[in-house]
Design a protein around this motif. Structure first.
Motif, mmCIF file in Angstrom:
data_model
loop_
_atom_site.group_PDB
_atom_site.id
_atom_site.type_symbol
_atom_site.label_atom_id
_atom_site.label_comp_id
_atom_site.label_asym_id
_atom_site.label_seq_id
_atom_site.Cartn_x
_atom_site.Cartn_y
_atom_site.Cartn_z
ATOM 1 N N THR A 192 -15.177 -4.627 -7.460
ATOM 2 C CA THR A 192 -15.856 -4.316 -8.709
ATOM 3 C C THR A 192 -16.537 -2.943 -8.646
ATOM 4 O OG1 THR A 192 -17.248 -5.267 -10.446
ATOM 5 C CG2 THR A 192 -18.092 -5.396 -8.188
ATOM 6 N N SER A 193 -17.210 -2.601 -9.717
ATOM 7 C CA SER A 193 -17.825 -1.279 -9.838
ATOM 8 C C SER A 193 -19.091 -1.191 -8.974
ATOM 9 C CB SER A 193 -18.203 -1.038 -11.300
ATOM 10 O OG SER A 193 -19.213 -1.972 -11.678
ATOM 11 N N GLY A 194 -19.745 -0.072 -9.000
ATOM 12 C CA GLY A 194 -21.060 0.090 -8.362
ATOM 13 C C GLY A 194 -21.033 -0.231 -6.876
ATOM 14 N N PRO A 195 -21.839 -1.224 -6.454
ATOM 15 C CA PRO A 195 -21.921 -1.526 -5.021
ATOM 16 C C PRO A 195 -20.612 -2.031 -4.445
ATOM 17 C CG PRO A 195 -23.045 -3.199 -6.321
ATOM 18 C CD PRO A 195 -22.702 -2.087 -7.257
ATOM 19 N N GLY A 196 -19.807 -2.714 -5.256
ATOM 20 C CA GLY A 196 -18.492 -3.157 -4.770
ATOM 21 C C GLY A 196 -17.666 -1.954 -4.362
ATOM 22 N N ALA A 197 -17.688 -0.959 -5.228
ATOM 23 C CA ALA A 197 -16.916 0.247 -4.967
ATOM 24 C C ALA A 197 -17.494 1.043 -3.800
ATOM 25 C CB ALA A 197 -16.869 1.106 -6.235
ATOM 26 N N THR A 198 -18.818 1.194 -3.759
ATOM 27 C CA THR A 198 -19.381 1.993 -2.657
ATOM 28 C C THR A 198 -19.218 1.270 -1.319
ATOM 29 O OG1 THR A 198 -21.587 1.142 -3.170
ATOM 30 C CG2 THR A 198 -21.040 3.308 -4.039
ATOM 31 N N ASN A 199 -19.263 -0.063 -1.326
ATOM 32 C CA ASN A 199 -19.058 -0.794 -0.069
ATOM 33 C C ASN A 199 -17.666 -0.578 0.508
ATOM 34 O OD1 ASN A 199 -21.472 -1.962 0.453
ATOM 35 N ND2 ASN A 199 -20.948 -4.010 -0.290
ATOM 36 N N VAL A 200 -16.704 -0.333 -0.322
ATOM 37 C CA VAL A 200 -15.323 -0.236 0.165
ATOM 38 C C VAL A 200 -15.034 1.147 0.774
ATOM 39 C CG1 VAL A 200 -14.005 0.607 -1.853
ATOM 40 C CG2 VAL A 200 -13.051 -1.193 -0.440
ATOM 41 N N ILE A 201 -15.975 2.068 0.611
ATOM 42 C CA ILE A 201 -15.710 3.452 1.037
ATOM 43 C C ILE A 201 -15.394 3.548 2.534
ATOM 44 C CG2 ILE A 201 -16.689 5.774 1.283
ATOM 45 C CD1 ILE A 201 -18.200 5.361 -1.292
ATOM 46 N N GLU A 227 -16.839 -6.056 0.827
ATOM 47 C CA GLU A 227 -15.771 -5.213 0.291
ATOM 48 C C GLU A 227 -15.120 -4.309 1.331
ATOM 49 O OE1 GLU A 227 -18.676 -5.663 -1.194
ATOM 50 O OE2 GLU A 227 -18.352 -6.192 -3.296
ATOM 51 N N GLN A 228 -15.892 -3.807 2.285
ATOM 52 C CA GLN A 228 -15.312 -2.925 3.300
ATOM 53 C C GLN A 228 -14.090 -3.578 3.944
ATOM 54 O OE1 GLN A 228 -18.078 -1.351 6.218
ATOM 55 N NE2 GLN A 228 -16.540 -1.494 7.797
ATOM 56 N N ASN A 229 -14.217 -4.902 4.163
ATOM 57 C CA ASN A 229 -13.155 -5.610 4.858
ATOM 58 C C ASN A 229 -11.910 -5.812 3.997
ATOM 59 O OD1 ASN A 229 -14.666 -5.699 7.149
ATOM 60 N ND2 ASN A 229 -15.567 -7.699 6.712
ATOM 61 N N ALA A 230 -12.053 -5.676 2.682
ATOM 62 C CA ALA A 230 -10.877 -5.774 1.817
ATOM 63 C C ALA A 230 -9.930 -4.613 2.135
ATOM 64 C CB ALA A 230 -11.289 -5.736 0.346
ATOM 65 N N ALA A 231 -10.504 -3.435 2.315
ATOM 66 C CA ALA A 231 -9.672 -2.277 2.647
ATOM 67 C C ALA A 231 -9.091 -2.419 4.053
ATOM 68 C CB ALA A 231 -10.490 -0.989 2.537
ATOM 69 N N HIS A 232 -9.884 -2.940 5.000
ATOM 70 C CA HIS A 232 -9.366 -3.141 6.362
ATOM 71 C C HIS A 232 -8.230 -4.167 6.368
ATOM 72 C CE1 HIS A 232 -12.423 -0.642 7.943
ATOM 73 N NE2 HIS A 232 -13.360 -1.534 8.155
ATOM 74 N N ALA A 233 -8.387 -5.248 5.576
ATOM 75 C CA ALA A 233 -7.340 -6.271 5.519
ATOM 76 C C ALA A 233 -6.067 -5.671 4.927
ATOM 77 C CB ALA A 233 -7.807 -7.465 4.690
ATOM 78 N N ALA A 234 -6.238 -4.874 3.868
ATOM 79 C CA ALA A 234 -5.080 -4.202 3.267
ATOM 80 C C ALA A 234 -4.433 -3.260 4.285
ATOM 81 C CB ALA A 234 -5.512 -3.433 2.024
ATOM 82 N N SER A 235 -5.263 -2.626 5.109
ATOM 83 C CA SER A 235 -4.759 -1.722 6.139
ATOM 84 C C SER A 235 -3.949 -2.487 7.193
ATOM 85 C CB SER A 235 -5.950 -0.991 6.785
ATOM 86 O OG SER A 235 -5.627 -0.488 8.057
ATOM 87 N N GLY A 236 -4.469 -3.642 7.628
ATOM 88 C CA GLY A 236 -3.742 -4.459 8.608
ATOM 89 C C GLY A 236 -2.392 -4.881 8.062
ATOM 90 N N LEU A 237 -2.389 -5.297 6.787
ATOM 91 C CA LEU A 237 -1.131 -5.691 6.150
ATOM 92 C C LEU A 237 -0.167 -4.515 6.084
ATOM 93 C CD1 LEU A 237 -0.513 -7.853 3.039
ATOM 94 C CD2 LEU A 237 0.279 -5.496 2.982
ATOM 95 N N ALA A 238 -0.680 -3.373 5.665
ATOM 96 C CA ALA A 238 0.174 -2.196 5.515
ATOM 97 C C ALA A 238 0.799 -1.798 6.848
ATOM 98 C CB ALA A 238 -0.645 -1.031 4.949
ATOM 99 N N ARG A 239 0.015 -1.883 7.912
ATOM 100 C CA ARG A 239 0.507 -1.395 9.204
ATOM 101 C C ARG A 239 1.593 -2.296 9.786
ATOM 102 N NH1 ARG A 239 -4.849 0.895 12.273
ATOM 103 N NH2 ARG A 239 -3.317 1.663 13.767
#
Lengths: 538, 168
Positions: A70-79, A47-59
């Motif tokens: 998803t909830s729980g570990p999915g959410a905490t992994n993305v932090i 999940e962490q990489n989902a945010a990084h990929a979104a960041s690369g796209l945004a930039r």
């Protein structure tokens, strides 16, 4: 129509083309609804990489990147990905599934208080309690992420809200936020003060930060610098705001920057700091540097002004708007002596490396690689020694240089490059990382293969966590602790396993031919460089 | 170090108080007291925060708080131009034979406190005023045992109508 359908319609209304993410039960209604839309989905591998990929796209696109987990570990992994985007002010919207809203607070399976957990890393967060609020919340979230000082916004949506029936979908046309009105236009009096200060300047200098790129103000900055011969330096996040080869660009400042860039900033009498936080890695002793000079500090976030340095002339607002307005006044400063001095500094203070010929010289390799890359190419640097070498030697022309500057998140380059390449398939995108950072994100090679996203990855292998080893070399007199990367996989086999072409460069002999191979192939390719384990950035 | 009283108008949303308190704790700012309550317009909450720091910190506090999306307005309540009040409830152990001493002290013009509960061994004094007045009163209770003390923290408003924030 359900809440989940409503979310998808919001994303369509915002022009979102792709969602990076990882499903789980709590976000399944959303991933079911998205099948009925034209929005693509990319299954990242953590999940962490989902945010990084979104960041690369945004930039690279200037749009808001979106990910959904998803909830729980999915959410905490993305932090970590969220914190990385927050530190660099990158606009992303993160959607997290959540357990049934009636069960919130009872510690049921995969429940995590994610809005609470990310509080200090987001611009704002929402916990959706009524499906009818979804259009307003998404409208606000995209607005918040992409205006003022940009940054991540998280929307936590309980599964029952995603499944709840909603009234007819209507996306709000305008924003009505009573408490959020970022300043865009700079104060006219302050801008005139800045112009006046420049008129009297003998040794003016521009210091460009990441805010210049975020405001899309590179063109006007170049115009200001060129028209009045004002030299410029930049922070790590500001690399690429001006082309590396532009004659008045004196390179990166800071403890890993060019000595002549630091000297230029120290000796300037008027410093125009634009979209830069005056953070410790760029300016370690602001009190000393800003003594005896006029500091014009332009930033969209008023809280950045006066946080680390007291500005003589603070200007709050959007860099593009302010610089455009500055250009409307005639500035009369004569800088030819100053530029001569800086040229002399550049010629006499250049850093000379003494590379070990038995290995690849990372600095020279990066210089040659980026010299051969397309003018519009995107270079994504990871974190570690490789980042410092990339900052020092990568040539950026009309393309982009992306890295995790504020948070220094290892493993950023591969998912961010993937997001950038997905968004701009016709642009050359190269990720450069070390063997430590590669192993933090190498699972994404599967994502690239699955979704047909071309990967061009350079791995600098030295068998160490090089940056930490270098620190232990200086600070603990070579008493190395937990920096040996023995046990790393054979990258030729990793490449084969993931369907990547494998190239290897052991010294500088075949450098140009290998770079040519690496850049010209249409296949996904991994180039491993063998770096002297004892090489240092300083 | 100086002390400052900030008055905030914030959106009356869930989590707003935790966002503000979280900002103070993670950036290492002091909170001497914080009080919150809904305004005449139920969409908004008014918060009074008493904090301290040097000029630069206080400037940062004002900017960082204002940056929070939920914060509509922040102003400084200057001592010369504002009124502050705090309410304190003080439970004092006192036997019947000395009860009158406390009552007399509480009811002097200096304090105008009320006795709101009396039992055989103790009584509760309700005192309203600025923080100095409450501190002074507590100081005068030397020799008595304070069993429990509840202070609300400062609430404040600016004087006059020049600085009123009119809400849309």
């Amino acid at each position: 129509m359900t809440g989940a359908d409503s979310i998808v319609k919001c994303l369509e209304a915002e022009g979102v083309d792709v969602v990076f993410g990882y499903p789980g039960v709590a976000i399944c209604p959303f991933y079911n609804a998205i099948l009925n839309s034209g929005i693509e989905t990319v299954l990242i591998r953590t999940e962490q990489n989902a945010a990084h990929a979104a960041s690369g796209l945004a930039r690279v696109t200037g749009k808001v990147g979106v990910c959904a987990v998803t909830s729980g570990p999915g959410a905490t992994n993305v932090i970590t990905g969220i914190a990385t985007a927050f530190a660099d002010s990158i606009p992303i919207v993160v959607i997290t599934g959540q357990v049934n809203s009636e069960l919130l607070g009872s510690d049921v399976f995969q429940e995590a208080d994610i809005t609470g957990a990310v509080e200090s890393f987001v611009k704002y967060s929402y916990l959706v309690r009524d499906a009818d609020d979804i259009p307003r919340i998404f409208k606000e979230a995209f607005h918040l992420a992409s205006t003022g000082r940009k940054g991540p916004v998280l929307i936590d949506v309980p599964i029952d809200i995603q499944n709840a029936p909603t009234s007819k979908f209507k996306y709000p046309e305008s924003i009505n936020m009573r408490t959020y009105k970022p300043t865009v236009k700079g104060h006219a009096v302050q801008i005139q003060k800045a112009v006046k200060a420049l008129n009297h300047a003998k040794r003016p200098i521009i210091c460009a930060g990441g805010g210049v790129l975020l405001a899309d103000a590179c063109g006007v900055l170049r115009e200001l610098s060129e028209r009045y011969s004002i030299p410029a330096v930049h922070t790590m996040m500001g690399k690429g705001a001006l082309p590396s080869e532009y004659k008045l660009n004196y390179g990166m400042v800071g403890n890993n920057g060019k000595p002549y860039a630091n000297r230029a900033m120290n000796e300037a009498d008027v410093l125009i700091m634009i979209g830069a936080r005056v953070a410790d890695r760029a300016i370690s002793q602001p009190d000393i540097i800003f003594d005896n000079k006029t500091l014009i500090h332009i930033d969209v976030d008023p809280a950045e002004i006066g946080k680390n340095a007291q500005a003589t002339i603070p200007i709050v607002g959007d860099a593009l708007s302010i610089l455009t307005e500055m250009l409307e006044s005639e500035i009369t400063c004569s800088t030819s002596d100053w530029v001569d001095t800086l040229e002399e500094y550049r010629n006499t203070m250049a850093v000379v490396r003494h590379p070990n010929p038995a290995y690849v010289d990372p600095g020279e390799f990066i210089r040659r690689l980026t010299d051969s890359m397309e003018d519009t190419a995107v270079y994504v640097a990871d974190v570690g020694q490789n980042q410092i070498w990339s900052c020092a030697y990568a040539i950026v022309r009309d393309g982009r240089f992306l890295t995790s500057g504020g948070m220094g998140t290892m493993g950023y380059s591969i998912p961010a490059a993937m997001g950038a390449k997905y968004a701009c398939p016709d642009t050359q995108v190269v990720a450069v990382c070390g063997d430590g950072s590669f192993q933090m994100s190498m699972m994404e090679l599967a994502t690239m293969r699955q979704h047909g996203i071309q990967g061009k990855i350079v791995v600098m292998s030295n068998g160490y966590l090089g940056m930490v080893r270098e620190y232990q070399h200086y600070t603990y007199k070579d008493n190395y602790s937990v920096v040996d990367l023995s046990g790393s996989p054979d990258l030729s086999k990793i490449s084969e396993a993931y369907g990547f072409k494998y190239l290897r460069l052991e010294n500088m002999k075949d450098c140009d031919a290998v770079i040519k191979d690496f850049l010209s192939t249409d296949e996904s390719v991994l180039l491993e460089l063998i770096i002297d384990p004892m090489d240092l950035v300083k | 170090m100086q002390r400052k009283v900030f008055q905030l108008l914030v959106d009356n949303t869930s989590g707003v108080l935790s966002r503000i308190a979280g900002l103070f704790s993670r950036r290492g700012y002091n909170i001497e007291s914080i009080t919150a309550g809904v305004t005449a317009d139920p969409r908004y909450t008014r918060i009074t925060i008493v904090t301290s720091g040097d000029d630069e910190i206080l400037d940062q506090i004002e900017k960082q708080v204002f940056k929070l999306i939920d914060v509509r307005d922040i102003k400084v309540l200057e001592p010369g131009n504002s009124v502050y009040r705090e309410l304190a409830l003080i439970k004092i152990r006192v036997s019947a034979d000395r009860r009158q001493e406390i009552i007399a002290l509480a009811e002097t013009d200096n304090f105008r406190a009320k006795i709101i509960d009396v039992c055989k061994e103790a009584l509760i004094v309700e005192l309203t005023g600025n923080q100095d007045k409450i501190d002074t009163f507590i100081g005068l209770l030397d020799g008595y045992e304070i069993l429990e003390l509840a202070r609300t923290g400062l609430a404040g408003l600016g004087r006059g109508i020049e600085n009123v924030t009119y809400l849309p």
